[in-house]
Design a protein around this motif. Structure first.
Motif, PDB file in Angstrom:
ATOM      1  N   GLN A   1      44.004  30.148 -37.859  1.00 36.38           N
ATOM      2  CA  GLN A   1      44.075  29.186 -38.948  1.00 36.38           C
ATOM      3  C   GLN A   1      44.459  27.811 -38.422  1.00 36.38           C
ATOM      4  N   LEU A   2      45.398  27.829 -37.482  1.00 32.21           N
ATOM      5  CA  LEU A   2      45.876  26.582 -36.906  1.00 32.21           C
ATOM      6  C   LEU A   2      44.733  25.810 -36.263  1.00 32.21           C
TER       7      LEU A   2
ATOM      8  N   ARG B   1      37.958  25.304 -46.109  1.00 28.39           N
ATOM      9  CA  ARG B   1      37.287  25.629 -44.846  1.00 28.39           C
ATOM     10  C   ARG B   1      35.775  25.545 -44.984  1.00 28.39           C
TER      11      ARG B   1
ATOM     12  N   VAL C   1      41.642  18.270 -39.415  1.00 28.54           N
ATOM     13  CA  VAL C   1      42.418  17.035 -39.398  1.00 28.54           C
ATOM     14  C   VAL C   1      41.798  16.062 -38.415  1.00 28.54           C
TER      15      VAL C   1
ATOM     16  N   GLY D   1      37.670  18.918 -43.399  1.00 28.20           N
ATOM     17  CA  GLY D   1      38.268  17.607 -43.582  1.00 28.20           C
ATOM     18  C   GLY D   1      38.545  17.284 -45.033  1.00 28.20           C
ATOM     19  N   GLU D   2      38.139  18.174 -45.913  1.00 34.52           N
ATOM     20  CA  GLU D   2      38.410  17.946 -47.325  1.00 34.52           C
ATOM     21  C   GLU D   2      39.434  18.952 -47.830  1.00 34.52           C
ATOM     22  N   PHE D   3      40.067  18.571 -48.886  1.00 32.57           N
ATOM     23  CA  PHE D   3      41.178  19.367 -49.409  1.00 32.57           C
ATOM     24  C   PHE D   3      41.068  19.488 -50.925  1.00 32.57           C
TER      25      PHE D   3
ATOM     26  N   ASN E   1      38.614  14.569 -39.698  1.00 31.22           N
ATOM     27  CA  ASN E   1      38.860  13.610 -40.764  1.00 31.22           C
ATOM     28  C   ASN E   1      39.309  12.274 -40.217  1.00 31.22           C
ATOM     29  N   LYS E   2      40.005  12.298 -39.082  1.00 25.08           N
ATOM     30  CA  LYS E   2      40.413  11.047 -38.433  1.00 25.08           C
ATOM     31  C   LYS E   2      39.180  10.262 -38.027  1.00 25.08           C
TER      32      LYS E   2
ATOM     33  N   ILE F   1      51.740  29.749 -39.965  1.00 28.63           N
ATOM     34  CA  ILE F   1      50.295  29.921 -39.907  1.00 28.63           C
ATOM     35  C   ILE F   1      49.922  30.580 -38.574  1.00 28.63           C
TER      36      ILE F   1
ATOM     37  N   GLU G   1      41.575  26.016 -36.899  1.00 24.32           N
ATOM     38  CA  GLU G   1      40.673  25.488 -37.916  1.00 24.32           C
ATOM     39  C   GLU G   1      41.233  24.239 -38.582  1.00 24.32           C
ATOM     40  N   LEU G   2      42.517  24.280 -38.868  1.00 22.87           N
ATOM     41  CA  LEU G   2      43.130  23.138 -39.532  1.00 22.87           C
ATOM     42  C   LEU G   2      43.156  21.921 -38.620  1.00 22.87           C
ATOM     43  N   SER G   3      43.494  22.150 -37.348  1.00 18.59           N
ATOM     44  CA  SER G   3      43.530  21.039 -36.394  1.00 18.59           C
ATOM     45  C   SER G   3      42.170  20.375 -36.381  1.00 18.59           C
TER      46      SER G   3
ATOM     47  N   PRO H   1      43.538  23.095 -47.836  1.00 16.75           N
ATOM     48  CA  PRO H   1      42.393  22.755 -46.986  1.00 16.75           C
ATOM     49  C   PRO H   1      41.180  23.605 -47.358  1.00 16.75           C
TER      50      PRO H   1
END
Lengths: 584, 584
Positions: free
Chosen positions: A572-573, A184, A580, A188-190, A583-584, A568, A575-577, A182
């Protein structure tokens, strides 16, 4: 200064020299009036001596308390040893210690740090830093470093430039699953981690770099089989203005250089074998040619003799087992059980004993007479005293089964000698491979591989028959390298993607950058990649890749030593949530 | 065979030889009756000639249609050139072409492939594969490869073993933010990409590997400043049984080896400067000592003279600008504006002109007489004709400001000569650094750095005063390497973590594996890491790291050429969501 010498270099020429050594206590022998300590470092072992006559009482007591793996420094004089040990480089001398400093204590290690250890594999993996102290593992790591260095020396001396390609890249599917990272900075991009630097090295060729190499980590997020690591190291090479012949020659020379410098072995020009011949003669695209036992196809002489099993088979094929006639009936039955194991999958095995008197005794005497069996022996190269083993069934399956049997028997017969090296090139691989499950073709090497000249047209009518400018370097039954001449024009690359089931949009989306680059004057080019891990383990005479890696991972991909990956943390969690969700 | 020679090697000794060349059309000159084409490859440029007399009409026409960057192959005879070009290695000859094959066409490139190009930076970054064809960029990549090879040669010849450490690891915070990699094999868990192999190399020391190195990619998920890449390359080294002196010597020798082999420069023993002296004399822990302009502290001679600005300042400090008395009043005003820019942040600047007749003229003549100003000149080393510039304020800030001014002026005066090399060691760094925002101390180097002997006790009473066994290698005003002697016992490491604000549980959770390892006999050890990217750019005489990287990323961390990272696809998204949910 912690040491004047290392623990592997002192000998009789140093007698009477005052030296300082540092290292680990390998072991000590305490006779009360005299204490010997074996001091170990990366370079060897030197014997220390403390005795009542010449050592102070205080130091004598401290010497007696030294535990295994204590880290100590000693000063002392090199003296001649009373009982010399001719098996040790330092066996002529010992050190009469005048100063002893404990640099660090050690608790008792969970296994003994000896060449032959009492530690099981799990324990040695968990305490990898202790396992590395053992000569076999330590020497393997040094061996790996030496192989890498020799590869670099050879390639540098031959005009290759090492160029570092990026690790955080845009995902470009290459067969296996990408690891994703991911970003940061760009929610939404990887990123993806590269499965290989394939497209980058091709771009370097477009950029005129001409001769490129890199020893580089590659990543595959896939199920781990034995000795497969989620990250592995590749010797990645590419050249411009070359034909297959040029590439085969240079990398044959590299391999020959390694065999000479690393193993002290001189090898003749490597044989070249067509893929089709490899499959026909060894049932395998990476044949071990250290020994014979070539396949003999028996269809014309074994079919139409009332033996329904053979008559209905696509392929009837046998091998001669040297000295196999000595097997008892029970041993042969066990062999039949072996080929019927699910991992091999044969339904049965027919055999024919080649007696010393020139007669034969087969398991199918009801159907085949002596003349028939003599033909089998001739076709498989069996001599009196051998055993002919015959399998039958669908060609692809039966070849794989007989190949497995051939390798197993060679192993048992001691024909796979670790210090013998039999490299060869397997060439003219098929361009495409049929996925029997989906019925679709996919690239056997990768989608950038060029078809043989004039075969592009066949793609529409008989895709499975198209041969590629693709080659593998095989050593002792292992594929140690593989590569191809690439496509270097946009149109051919687009045609290729079409045949692999990409829509023009998908091809553009995923590989547009490469096809665009081809428009600006791409030279003909091709290359090869060696799997360093496997190359090193085979040159080192072992099949286990793990022994040549400092920090291996276990079957779930975790580092066996630092127990990664980690769960994690909350920040971090969050941020990742967020990513994601966005991105939806 | 695509070529018998490359485009950089033919000269008068080859005249009358039949050759085959391949490469790119650099440019062509068409005089109607004669066409000259410059053919380029990685190795150079060779002139091709086609003319009415000796070339067929058909080939003449094809030659006339060759566009820039077409990829061609020619066969022909080496002939003497009518008008020789002494500036080109191949300038004595040209090729009279007898066969011309177009290997690939090229559309018009978006910028000219010349040493001096018309392409702006953005365009050259986007089409990096075309930029790499240009000599300056191509030569930088070759230069980088050569530096890496020389590093490896030196270290291998000095007994270092290159060991590959893992890239998918458990997160171990090291200051910056980790990139994380979701593990699909272990749902809800994540790998991290290493910010450096720090803990691994320490474990290798515990493992007895003794002398380790690795040229390795490191990753930091942080805001990108100019020339900072989210992935960068480190020459990572570690040694056991060493003191600071041993490390300084070996890596000084490495640097000297590079300067000699790469730059042809012999350098004397490197000076060593205390961190405190570097800050006092240059306001900077990485001073450029190619030129003087050392700071002169003026507190004792400039304070208590009724000039409130100085009287209230913690530090009054000046430098002498060589020849600066030639500046006009307007130029000096501009200089004052420069130090007042927000990037520098000074509130003003006092100056004193050193006239040729030995008199002085300052901006604060109201407060300071000739005798005072003579002392300023003496303290800053100013000579007649120079200009003394003086800043005042809080010590840390004013040092940074004056350092910026010093570097700016040196740049303008041409004192930072790219082909002059002035390395030095800066030693005795503070162990801890105060975070002025939070009021907490954090490790200046990293938490594994050992304090100087006997200073551990100071941690409780005056943490900011504790010095570390830490050192930086500085070259021309850039930190090219840094390292430390590490802590090698569990107790000291635990004490260190406590002072960095870790609870015992946190320390165990994050670094327990390392502290556990220390219990099994850890040797004294230390090391150093060079930033390869910066080292290469400085040895190459340039400050821009990007020029020495094949595929740089832009400021958002994206590859400028393949437009990464990619948006994640639906399948991946589903998997990741699942993981994140499970973890909640």
């Amino acid at each position: 200064m912690y040491r004047s010498h290392n623990c592997g270099e002192l000998n009789a020429t140093h007698i009477n020299t005052e030296v300082t050594l540092s290292g680990w206590v390998q072991k000590s022998r305490d006779k009360g009036f005299i204490v010997w300590v074996d001091l170990r470092d990366r370079y060897g072992v030197t014997q220390l001596v403390f005795d009542e006559e010449r050592t102070s009482k205080e130091m004598m007591e401290r010497a007696q308390k030294l535990g295994r793996e204590f880290v100590i420094q000693v000063k002392g004089k090199v003296i001649e040893r009373a009982s010399k040990n001719p098996n040790m480089p330092t066996g002529e001398i010992e050190i009469l210690v005048s100063e002893l400093t404990i640099l660090n204590k050690a608790i008792v290690p969970p296994f003994t740090i000896e060449d032959e250890t009492d530690g099981g594999e799990d324990l040695r993996m968990k305490y990898r830093y202790l396992d590395i102290r053992r000569n076999p593992v330590k020497n393997n790591l040094i061996f790996r470093s030496k192989v890498s260095m020799e590869v670099r020396n050879f390639l540098s001396n031959n005009g290759f430039i090492e160029v570092e390609t990026p690790y955080l890249i845009k995902s470009t599917p290459e067969g296996a699953r990408d690891f994703v990272v991911p970003s940061r900075m760009n929610e939404g991009e990887f990123y993806a981690l590269p499965q290989s630097p394939q497209t980058f090295k091709q771009l370097l060729m477009v950029g005129g770099m001409d001769k490129y190499f890199q020893i580089v980590k590659c990543f595959r997020d896939e199920d781990l089989r034995a000795d497969r690591q989620p990250e592995f190291t590749q010797i990645d090479c590419e050249m411009a203005f070359v034909e297959q012949e040029d590439i085969l020659n240079i990398f044959e020379n590299l391999t020959r250089h390694l065999l000479k410098e690393i193993n002290g072995v001189e090898v003749d020009k490597f044989p070249r074998m067509l893929f089709d011949d490899a499959m026909r003669l060894y049932g395998n695209d990476k044949p071990d040619i250290r020994f014979g036992m070539e396949f003999g196809e028996l269809n014309d002489i074994a079919q139409h003799k009332d033996f329904g099993v053979f008559n209905n088979a696509e392929l009837v094929v046998g091998i001669a087992v040297p000295g196999g006639n000595a097997y008892t009936r029970k041993e042969i039955d066990k062999l039949i059980d072996w080929v019927k194991r699910p991992q091999v999958g044969a339904l049965g095995m027919v055999y024919s004993r080649c007696n010393d008197d020139g007669s034969f005794k087969s398991s199918v005497d009801k159907f085949y007479d002596q003349e028939d069996l003599a033909k089998w022996a001739e076709r498989t190269g069996a001599k009196p005293g051998d055993l002919v083993c015959v399998l039958s069934g669908p060609a692809n399956k039966v070849r794989a089964q007989l190949s497995a049997l051939r390798m197993e028997l060679a192993e048992r017969l001691g024909l796979r000698k670790p210090n013998e090296f039999a490299p060869l090139w397997v060439i003219d691989f098929p361009l495409l491979e049929l996925d029997e499950e989906t019925g679709h073709y996919h690239a056997m090497h990768h989608p950038f591989t060029s078809p043989k000249p004039g075969q592009l047209e066949l793609l529409d009518t008989d895709p499975g028959a198209v041969k590629a400018n693709a080659y593998d370097l095989v050593l002792n039954g292992n594929e140690i390298g593989g590569g191809s001449i690439r496509i270097h024009d946009k149109e051919t690359q687009a045609t290729m993607f079409k045949h692999l089931g990409f829509t023009p949009e998908e091809a553009k989306e995923q590989f547009g950058f490469l096809m665009d680059a081809f428009q600006y004057g791409a030279p003909p080019h091709g290359g090869l990649a060696f799997g360093l891990d496997r190359l090193v383990s085979i040159l080192g005479g072992q099949e286990t890749i793990r022994d040549f890696i400092a920090f291996p991972k276990n079957n779930s991909g975790r580092d066996v030593m630092i127990d990664a990956p980690a769960a994690i943390d909350d920040e971090q969690l969050k941020e990742l949530s967020l990513q994601v969700t966005v991105n939806k």
